[in-house]
Design an enzyme around this catalytic site. Structure first.
Site, short mmCIF file in Angstrom:
data_model
loop_
_atom_site.label_atom_id
_atom_site.label_comp_id
_atom_site.label_asym_id
_atom_site.label_seq_id
_atom_site.Cartn_x
_atom_site.Cartn_y
_atom_site.Cartn_z
CD GLU A 92 32.11 55.23 32.45
OE1 GLU A 92 31.39 55.97 31.74
OE2 GLU A 92 33.32 55.40 32.57
CG HIS B 68 32.84 59.36 31.84
ND1 HIS B 68 32.65 58.23 31.06
CD2 HIS B 68 33.60 60.18 31.06
CE1 HIS B 68 33.24 58.37 29.89
NE2 HIS B 68 33.82 59.56 29.87
#
Length: 534
Positions: free
Chosen positions: A261, A283
């Site tokens: 990420e 997220h």
């Protein structure tokens, strides 16, 4: 008297400052400006961070007065907990601050997939009117499978039951009584995948759960099924997921988390972003105003308690209260025994006795019961486990816990045993001790078999019928595969009966090789154990 200094290293809600109250000198610093952060930590007693500020060994060394690091959120990837513990600094977070937000985002993904909302929006925003192209499916009377029935899983179950969905779950550490209380049917993982129209995963990320949904699992799912991951990146094999989506093995996926990420341009997650049957978010599980405010208020209250010398409910590295120096070394030992116990358990735990034998009986060892529970639940629940929420996790699962203390320890100065009853009626016990001036943590017993082996990161436990040549068989197979056995203990009660072998290996062993060895020696019990450091 000067007020204790509380350093705010990232933007937090005004309610956080209000919750701190007037008893502290509150200062602000940009936690991403490393020199400024290190300078500001010089006289700070507490520091509040979110995810961008890195509190590592260097930062802790620059903060001689620091007593508590507070993370306004759930994850603690940016805080070196081990270094903080070594420095005597408490680390707290807000483990329940985002559970409603995460549950609601999961519901959002499920609805978005069922009704194809993102794709329909993009089409209409581009000027097209294609009603027939975006026919969806109802949730009514469909089956949703929840993998991991912790607090978030339970919230999702309650919300989807309002849609008149059938809710099934897989969680090897939840009893049938707890599932029945939630109105959920417990299934095996394969049964859940075969029967579910929607699958959502809410497990902690451990060596055992990483990639737990992969190609074999997609093959047994319905071609009309959807999978959702708002928990941890890596629980779903992203390569296998893309292949399943492209080939039509499953209908679609909703993803809020990724292995890397943000997803790297040349990574596996990036290959998922352009697929028309994938809904993605960056997220956002905890990204609501309410979750951020709850997190800030929670850690502000924890800071007040910590600087006041009181019990801190959300401390992740120390228990509240004064711990005698003679008891303190046993905390880590008992946590590790708890992890070993959980790894060896083949059915849900119903009761646990934490038995403390020897000289420790003269001290307050209540923290060891908390340490045992923390160890037991560390790798089997999705929540962050602390010394205070561990008893709550046990209570939620109907586990009865007792602390038993006596001075009977004929072989060692102290022995600590975790003795538990499992839901299938069997018993399991694991014992450990600390030896020598260096207080080496040792495993000294499993189910009445006497061993003495230092506890390391990776172990393999085998139970088999005692007969000549067994050691040669598994020694050869591990050796041919390049697995180094760093230590070994074998125990038996009688020749020709059952023998217990505990191996220490340098690294985790491939599951295929483990299955091969298990089959070759006809093992009755065969477990790989990987200890997670606190």
């Amino acid at each position: 008297m000067p007020k204790p200094v509380v350093l705010i290293a990232e933007e937090l809600s005004p309610a956080t400052i209000d919750a701190l109250g007037p008893d502290f000198e509150v200062r602000n610093v940009d936690g991403t400006d490393r020199p400024a952060l290190l300078a500001a930590l010089g006289d700070a007693h507490a520091v509040l961070v979110r995810s961008a500020t890195k509190i590592d060994a260097e930062a802790l060394e620059a903060a001689p007065a620091l007593k508590v690091v507070a993370r306004a959120g759930v994850g603690l990837d940016n805080v070196d907990i081990k270094a903080a513990t070594t420095a005597g600094v408490m680390v707290v977070n807000a483990p329940t601050s985002n559970i409603i937000s995460a549950a609601e985002l999961t519901i959002g993904h499920i609805l978005s997939l069922a009704r194809r909302i993102p794709a329909a929006h993009a089409s209409l925003a581009a000027g097209a009117w294609k009603r027939s192209a975006y026919t969806g499916t109802e949730l009514f009377e469909k089956t949703v499978g929840i993998i991991g029935l912790g607090r978030i899983g339970a919230l999702i179950a309650a919300r989807l039951q309002a849609f008149d969905m059938r809710v099934v779950a897989y969680d090897p550490y939840v009893t049938s009584a707890r599932a029945q209380q939630l109105g959920v049917e417990l299934l095996t993982l394969d049964q859940l995948l075969e029967q579910s129209d929607f699958v959502t995963i809410h497990m902690p990320k451990t060596p055992e759960t990483t990639g737990m949904i992969g190609a074999p699992q997609f093959r047994i799912m319905k071609p009309t099924a959807y999978v959702v991951n708002v928990a941890r990146g890596g629980l779903i094999d992203e390569v296998a997921l893309r292949e399943a989506l492209v080939s039509g093995e499953i209908a679609g996926a909703g993803l809020d988390v990724f292995t890397s990420e943000p997803p790297a341009a040349d990574g596996t997650a990036a290959a998922l972003l352009d697929l028309p049957n994938v809904v993605v978010t960056p997220h956002l599980g905890a990204s609501t105003e309410e979750a951020q405010e709850k997190a800030g208020i929670s850690v502000a209250n924890s800071v007040r308690l910590a600087l006041g010398g009181d019990l801190v409910p959300d401390a992740v590295n120390v228990a509240g209260g004064v711990i005698d120096p003679y008891v303190r070394p046993g905390i880590t030992l008992v946590e590790k025994l708890g992890q070993i116990f959980a790894a060896l358990a083949h059915s849900p735990l119903t009761s646990l006795d934490v038995e403390v034998h020897g000289e420790l009986q003269a001290y307050d060892v209540s923290v060891l019961k908390l340490a045992a529970l923390k160890g037991v639940f560390t790798n089997i629940v999705s929540e962050t486990v602390s010394y205070v929420n561990a008893p709550l996790l046990a209570e939620q699962r109907g586990v009865v816990v007792r602390l038993l203390v006596d001075d009977d320890s004929p072989e060692y100065r102290n022995v600590i045993t975790l003795n538990g009853a499992l839901s299938d009626g069997s018993q399991l016990s694991v014992s450990g001790t600390l030896t020598g001036t260096k207080q080496i943590e040792k495993l000294v017993g499993i189910n009445g078999y006497a061993v003495e082996l230092p506890i390391e990161k990776n172990h393999i436990v085998m139970l088999y019928t005692d007969r000549p040549g067994i050691v040669a068989i598994y020694g050869q197979k591990f050796g041919e595969a390049g697995v180094n056995i760093a230590g070994m203990q074998i125990a038996r009660r009688a020749a020709g009966g059952q023998a217990l072998s505990v191996l220490t290996v340098d690294s985790p062993v491939d599951d295929t090789l483990l299955d091969e060895v298990r089959s070759a020696i006809h093992a009755d019990l065969f477990r790989q154990i990987e200890i997670t450091e606190s």
